[in-house]
Enzyme design. Structure first.
Site, PDB file in Angstrom:
ATOM      1  N   CYS A 290     -41.560   0.180   4.760  1.00  0.00           N
ATOM      2  CA  CYS A 290     -40.720   1.345   4.649  1.00  0.00           C
ATOM      3  C   CYS A 290     -41.326   2.368   3.709  1.00  0.00           C
ATOM      4  CB  CYS A 290     -39.368   0.953   4.076  1.00  0.00           C
ATOM      5  SG  CYS A 290     -38.670  -0.511   4.810  1.00  0.00           S
ATOM      6  N   GLY A 291     -40.616   3.464   3.606  1.00  0.00           N
ATOM      7  CA  GLY A 291     -40.888   4.421   2.558  1.00  0.00           C
ATOM      8  C   GLY A 291     -39.641   4.548   1.707  1.00  0.00           C
TER       9      GLY A 291
END
Lengths: 473, 230, 314
Positions: C2-3
Site C-alpha cells: 500500500c501507500g
C-alpha cells in the site's frame, strides 16, 4: 462353535504334517515362510525404507539434501485424473484428421500498452531454464527447435546467452532477483521481459547453482567466483512488494520504450491473491508455475513439500483474473509437470492461455535417454531415474557445464527433436480441441473436462465424471 | 551548445523520458527542473550525455544508465542508477534504499547518507557515500567497492560475494559471513584513486575493509565424491 | 501492499484536502480502495461515529436497530445521521451520539449487527472515511477535501490476502478504543496467531485484513499498561512480517517499522507542521519546494509525533 474348528470337522483323510503345511522351505525357525511384513520389508507406515534412508542421510550430512529434477511427492495429483468429454450429440466435433484448428497464441496484447505483443504459432513455449543449469549446446538446441516450431524460449536466470539469442527467433529475457548479467542492451534485444518472484520447484527461495556448474564462462556472466555455490536472492534488490513493483514495471517499460510485454513469473502458492496483485501492479502476462515444476537444483524439501499442484493453481489463477476484471487484459501462462499435448490441452481447458514446458523439453533433448550408461552408473543412477542435474555431471550433456560432457549434446539433432516434440504436442492439443468441437485451442474450457477422482475435482472444481457436478464438501 | 531544459511537474513520466531521450541525441547538456521527487526519471541514458536534475527525484532515477553523467541536486528515492553499466551519478543529498542495486559498472557518488541496502547485488563499479550507509549495505555484492566515508548501519556487508565494503567511520554491526581485514597500502591507494577525482582523499582515515568470510560460498564439499551421496 | 500518509497541522485546517493530495500522488501503490482518518476539532461530550451499511435497501431498519442498541446503553443520537449513497450496494453514515454508559460494551453489542452494518470509527474527534476507488473518487464521494482538523492518516490499498471490499479498506479503528486509528503498509505473517489470541481475549475483528490486527494489538497492549512508545517497540518483536504502520491518536501519530526495513516512510517537518508518506513525491504535493526530508529507512525503528497546538486550537 465357529472358533473351535477342531470339534466341528474331521477330514476324510489323515491330517497333514506341520512341515508340509509350512511349505517345507527351510524357513527360519519361528518365522513362517511367505508371511507378509517379513523382516526385510518392514511394515511401518511411518518408518518406510525411504524415511529411514532420509534420517540416515540427514544424520550423516548434517544438512538437507539438494537435487535437481522435480517433485517426488507421491501425493501430487496428476493430469491423468482429468478426462475430456468430446462433442457427441449435444455438440458437433470437428474432423480431427482434416479440419483446421487455430493454435496462434498472443501474449501481452490485452492492455494495448505495448507495441509488440508476442505472437506464437503454438500455445507452448520453452520454460525459463538458465544457461548454467543447462549447457550452451542444450540452450541453442532449444532455441532452434522452438524457432522451427514457431514459439519461444526463455533465458532463465543468468543473462542472455549469445547462442540462444541467435537460435531463438523469439526470446523471453528473464530478470531474476539476483540480476545476473542484466544490461540495457540485452533488455532491448529481448522480445519480452520476465520478472521472477518465485518458481514452482522452490517457491519462496532463490535459485541455486552448485559450484560444479559455475564454470569460467558462467562465472563471468554471473560475476561469481569460479566454483562457488551460487545461491540467489529471492527478493529483488530494488522493489519490495507489489506496490513498488508498479513503479519498477514503469521503469522497465520506459527502458524498453513500451515495445515488449512484461511477464511476472511466480511459484503457485496463493495464486488467488498473488495473480491478482501481479495483474493489478501492471504485468502483461502472469506465469504460474505449479509445485510439479522442475529445477536444476533445489533443496529437496522444497521440491517435495512446497507449492500447490499446477491443475489447482490454474483454476485459482483464472478465477482471480476473472474476479479482478483482468481476464482479457492479462495473459495467463501455466507450467509445472506438463508432459504431453494432452496435459497441455488440460491446462488450456482449465484456464491457461499458454503453457510452458521445462522438464519435457529436456527429456526431448535426450535427458534420461539410455546412452552413456557407465556415466549414469557413476552417479549411482540409471536412465529413466536420473535426477542429478545439480551435480553438473549430466551423462547426456544437457545439465552440465563440463566441456567434455556438453559435446554429447548434438545441437542439430536436439533442435529437431524439440521441434518434433512441440509439433506432436500441438497435434495432440488440436486433436482434443477438434474432438471437443473447437476451431481454436483457446476455446477449450473447464466444461470440456470431467474429473475421475474426488481429489482432482476438489482441487479444480471440475465436474465429477458421471454425476456432472463438482465434488462438494 | 545551449542547455535543454525539461520541466517535469505533473506530466506523464513516459512523455518526459521521451523528451530526455530526444534531448540526449542533440548532445546538449540537459537540465530537468520541477522534478517533485517523481519516479523513473532518466531511464536507460546513453553514453556521453550530461544531465542535471534540479531538486529531488523518486525511484530508479538514472536506472540502467549506460554511460551518462547524471547529477541529482538533492535526494533520490530507491535504487538510484540501478543496473547501471557505465557512467557517473552524483547525488547531492540523501540516496534512498538500494542505491546502485545490481549495477555492473560506473560510479555513484552520494554526498549525503545512503539508505539501507546500498550496493545490493552490485556486480561491478564503485559507490562512494560521503555520509553513512544504511542497514544491510553491500548485501550480496558480487564485485566492486562500496566506500563509506561516514559510518555504516546494522548488518554491514551482509553475505558479500567478492565485493568489498570500505568504511571509515563507525559500524553499527556486521552482517553474516563477513571478515573485517586491515587493508594494505596498495589497497588504500586503489580506494584513494577512486576518491581522488572527487576531491575526497584524506590520509588520516582509519579504514576498515569488509570482505566475504567465504563460509557461505560453499554449500558442501566440492569433492565430487560427496555429490554422489546426495 | 500500500501507500500510506500522515499529516499534522499547527492549527485546525484543511487536513482532509492535504491527505487527499498525499494519497493521490500514491495511487499507483494501490487503487483498490482509499481511506482517511481525520481528527477534527474534539467534542467535549459525545462521540462522532462513521460507519457503513452493506445494503442501502435496508438503511431504515438498520438505523432503527442501531438506535435501539444505543438506547439500551443509555445513549442516543445527538444529531440526525447523514448518509452517503451511490450506485454501490453499500452506504456510509455519520452519526453523533451521546455517551454510552460503557463504550466497550456498547460497541460489542452494536457489533452484533455487523453482518448488516459496521461502526468504523468512534471518537471525540476521529472520523474514518473509506471506500473502494481512488483517492479522488473517495474524496469526491465523501467530501473529504472539506474536512477540517488537526491531523490524520491516509491509505491507498492494494489488496493482498483479503478481499477488495469497501469495509476491508484502511484506516482501521482500534475498536473499542476511541480516537485510535492505524494505517499499515506491508503484510503480517503471524496474523492468524495473534488474531486468534486477541479474539479469545474478547476483541472483535470485522475483516480478514491483517492491518486491523495492528490497531487492536497496539491498543490492547496499551490497555495492559504499556505506553504508546513501549507498545510500538514491542510490536517489532511480536508482530512478524513486513510493516511500516502509523497509529494516530488524539494527541499524535506513532510509527513503527519491521526488523528488516522493507517499507519506507518519508517525513517532512516544516514550520511546525508535518507530512509523512510512503513516497517522497507525495510529500512534494504539500511541500513542492525543497525541504529537509527525513527518511525513516532503518530497521526496527519507532517514533511518535505529537500534535502540539491541538488543545489550544480546540
Amino acid at each position: 462353535m465357529a472358533d473351535d474348528l477342531n470339534d466341528t470337522y474331521q477330514y476324510p483323510f489323515e491330517m497333514a504334517d506341520e512341515a508340509d503345511i509350512k511349505f517345507r522351505d527351510g524357513a527360519i525357525p519361528g518365522r513362517p515362510a511367505g508371511v507378509p511384513s517379513s523382516y526385510e520389508e518392514g511394515g511401518s507406515t511411518r518408518w518406510t525404507p525411504d524415511a529411514i534412508a532420509e534420517v540416515h542421510a540427514l544424520a550423516q550430512l548434517g544438512r538437507y539434501q539438494v537435487r535437481g529434477y522435480n517433485t517426488f511427492n507421491k501425493r501430487m495429483p496428476t493430469f491423468d485424473d482429468l478426462t475430456f468429454v468430446p462433442a457427441t450429440m449435444t455438440r458437433l466435433p470437428l474432423e480431427g484428421y482434416r479440419e483446421g484448428c487455430d493454435t496462434t497464441t498472443v501474449l501481452g496484447a490485452g492492455r494495448g500498452l505495448v507495441e509488440k505483443p508476442l505472437e506464437l504459432k503454438i500455445p507452448i513455449y520453452i520454460a525459463s531454464m538458465s544457461f548454467g543449469a543447462l549447457s550452451a549446446p542444450a540452450k541453442a538446441a532449444l532455441g532452434y527447435g522452438a524457432s522451427k516450431a514457431g514459439t519461444m524460449t526463455c533465458t532463465g536466470e543468468g543473462g542472455m546467452l549469445e547462442e540462444e539469442r541467435e537460435a531463438s527467433q523469439t526470446l523471453l529475457y528473464q530478470m531474476s532477483p539476483a540480476r545476473y548479467r542484466i544490461d540495457l542492451d540485452h533488455l532491448r534485444r529481448a522480445d519480452a521481459l520476465e520478472l521472477v518472484v518465485g518458481q514452482g520447484a522452490k517457491p519462496g527461495t532463490g535459485g541455486l547453482l552448485l559450484g560444479m556448474k559455475v564454470s569460467e564462462r558462467i562465472s563471468r556472466m554471473r560475476t561469481l567466483p569460479v566454483g562457488v555455490d551460487q545461491r540467489s536472492t529471492i527478493r529483488h534488490p530494488d522493489f519490495l512488494g507489489a506496490d513498488d513493483l508498479a513503479v519498477k514495471l514503469e521503469e522497465l517499460r520506459i527502458a524498453t520504450n513500451y515495445q515488449v510485454p512484461i511477464f511476472v513469473k511466480m511459484g503457485a502458492t496463493r495464486p488467488r491473491y498473488d495473480v491478482a496483485i501481479a495483474a493489478k501492479a501492471g504485468a502483461d502476462v502472469v506465469v504460474v508455475d505449479g509445485a510439479e515444476g522442475g529445477t536444476g537444483a533445489s533443496p529437496e524439501l522444497l521440491l517435495n513439500h512446497t507449492g500447490i499442484p499446477t491443475m489447482s493453481a490454474i483454476r485459482a489463477a483464472r478465477e482471480s483474473l476473472d474476479e479482478c476484471g483482468m481476464t482479457g487484459k492479462v495473459s495467463l501462462v501455466a507450467a509445472g509437470g506438463i508432459r504431453s499435448g494432452v496435459d497441455a490441452a488440460k491446462c488450456l481447458a482449465l484456464g491457461a492461455d499458454a503453457v510452458m514446458i521445462g522438464n519435457g523439453a529436456m527429456i526431448a533433448l535426450g535427458c534420461n535417454s539410455p546412452r552413456y550408461l557407465d556415466d549414469y552408473r557413476k552417479l549411482g543412477t540409471a536412465p529413466g531415474a536420473c535426477h542429478h542435474c545439480h551435480t553438473g555431471l549430466c551423462p547426456v550433456g544437457i545439465a552440465t557445464q563440463d566441456p567434455e560432457l556438453e559435446k554429447r549434446m548434438h545441437v542439430a539433432a536436439g533442435a529437431e527433436r524439440i521441434a518434433r516434440y512441440l509439433a506432436a504436442m500441438t497435434m495432440e492439443i488440436t486433436a482434443l480441441a477438434k474432438a471437443c468441437g473447437k476451431s481454436s485451442v483457446h476455446n477449450l474450457e473447464v466444461e470440456d473436462l470431467r474429473a475421475m477422482s474426488f481429489e482432482a475435482s476438489a482441487f479444480t472444481g471440475v465436474k465429477m465424471a458421471g454425476i456432472d457436478r463438482p465434488f462438494e464438501w | 551548445m545551449s542547455e535543454i531544459v525539461i520541466d517535469v511537474g505533473k506530466r506523464p513520466i513516459r512523455e518526459i523520458n521521451e523528451e530526455i531521450q530526444a534531448a540526449c541525441k542533440t548532445g546538449s547538456p540537459i537540465r530537468v527542473v520541477n522534478t517533485l521527487s517523481r519516479h523513473n526519471l532518466g531511464i536507460g541514458l546513453p553514453p556521453g550525455v550530461r544531465i542535471h536534475f534540479e531538486g529531488s527525484v523518486g525511484y530508479y532515477c538514472g536506472g540502467l544508465n549506460t554511460g551518462a553523467t547524471v547529477s541529482i541536486e538533492r535526494n533520490c528515492g530507491w535504487a538510484v542508477a540501478e543496473g547501471m553499466s557505465a557512467g557517473h551519478v552524483t547525488v547531492g543529498g540523501y540516496a534512498g534504499m538500494s542505491c546502485g542495486a545490481a549495477m555492473t559498472g560506473g560510479l555513484i557518488h552520494v554526498k549525503g547518507d545512503s539508505g539501507p541496502r546500498c550496493g545490493v547485488a552490485m556486480k561491478a563499479g564503485n559507490i562512494v557515500v560521503e555520509g553513512k550507509i544504511g542497514y544491510q549495505s553491500g548485501f550480496m555484492a558480487h564485485q566492486g567497492k562500496i566506500i563509506a566515508l561516514g559510518g555504516a548501519g546494522h548488518s554491514c556487508a551482509d553475505a558479500l560475494w567478492a565485493g568489498e565494503v570500505w568504511v571509515a567511520g563507525e559500524i553499527d554491526s556486521l552482517g553474516v559471513d563477513v571478515n573485517v581485514v586491515e587493508p594494505t597500502a596498495e589497497e588504500v591507494a586503489e580506494v584513494d584513486a577512486i576518491l581522488e577525482p572527487l576531491g575526497l582523499v584524506d590520509s588520516s582515515r582509519n579504514w576498515r575493509k569488509m570482505i566475504s568470510g567465504q563460509r557461505l560460498w560453499y554449500f558442501q564439499s566440492r569433492d565430487a565424491g560427496a555429490w554422489l551421496m546426495i | 501492499m500500500c501507500g500510506i500518509a500522515g499529516r499534522i497541522l499547527t492549527a485546525p485546517g484543511r487536513v482532509g484536502a492535504d491527505l487527499v493530495d498525499l494519497m493521490d500522488a500514491q495511487e499507483h501503490r494501490g487503487a483498490d480502495s482509499t481511506g482517511f482518518a481525520i481528527y477534527g476539532i474534539p467534542r467535549d461530550e459525545g462521540f462522532v461515529l462513521r460507519g457503513m451499511g452493506f445494503d442501502k435497501a435496508r438503511l431504515s431498519p438498520d438505523m432503527e436497530d442501531f438506535r435501539l442498541i444505543l438506547r439500551e446503553h443509555g445513549s442516543d443520537l445527538l444529531e440526525e445521521p447523514t448518509f452517503v449513497t451511490s450506485d454501490a450496494r453499500h452506504y456510509s453514515f455519520r452519526a453523533v451520539i451521546s455517551e454510552p454508559n460503557d463504550l466497550a460494551r456498547w460497541i460489542r453489542d452494536a457489533d452484533a449487527i455487523t453482518d448488516r452494518l459496521e461502526v468504523q470509527s468512534c471518537g471525540r474527534s476521529l472520523e474514518i472515511i473509506k471506500d473502494t476507488g481512488s483517492s479522488a473518487e473517495v474524496a469526491d464521494k465523501h467530501g473529504v477535501r472539506d474536512m477540517i482538523g488537526t491531523h490524520g492518516l491516509g491509505h491507498a490499498r492494494l489488496a493482498t490476502e483479503s478481499s477488495v471490499l469497501p469495509n476491508a479498506s484502511h484506516p482501521f479503528w482500534a475498536r473499542p478504543f476511541p480516537d485510535t486509528a492505524i494505517v499499515h503498509n506491508g503484510q503480517i505473517t503471524n496474523y492468524y496467531t495473534w488474531r486468534d489470541r486477541l479474539h479469545r481475549l474478547g476483541y472483535r475483528f470485522l475483516t480478514q485484513n491483517d492491518s486491523e490486527l495492528i490497531a487492536v494489538w497496539v491498543s490492547h497492549e496499551m490497555s495492559e499498561g504499556l505506553t504508546l512508545e513501549q507498545a510500538l517497540k514491542k510490536s517489532i518483536k511480536d508482530i512478524d512480517g513486513v510493516f511500516t504502520y502509523m497509529i494516530a491518536r488524539e494527541d499524535g501519530i506513532g510509527f513503527a517499522k519491521d526488523r528488516y526495513a522493507m517499507k519506507p516512510l518519508v517525513v517532512v517537518w516544516q514550520d511546525g507542521a508535518f507530512a509523512a508518506a510512503t513516497e517522497e513525491q507525495a510529500v512534494r504535493r504539500i511541500y513542492p519546494g525543497e525541504s529537509e526530508v527525513i527518511n525513516y529507512d532503518g530497521p526496527s525503528i519507532t517514533e511518535i509525533w505529537g500534535v502540539g497546538n491541538r488543545s489550544m486550537a480546540a
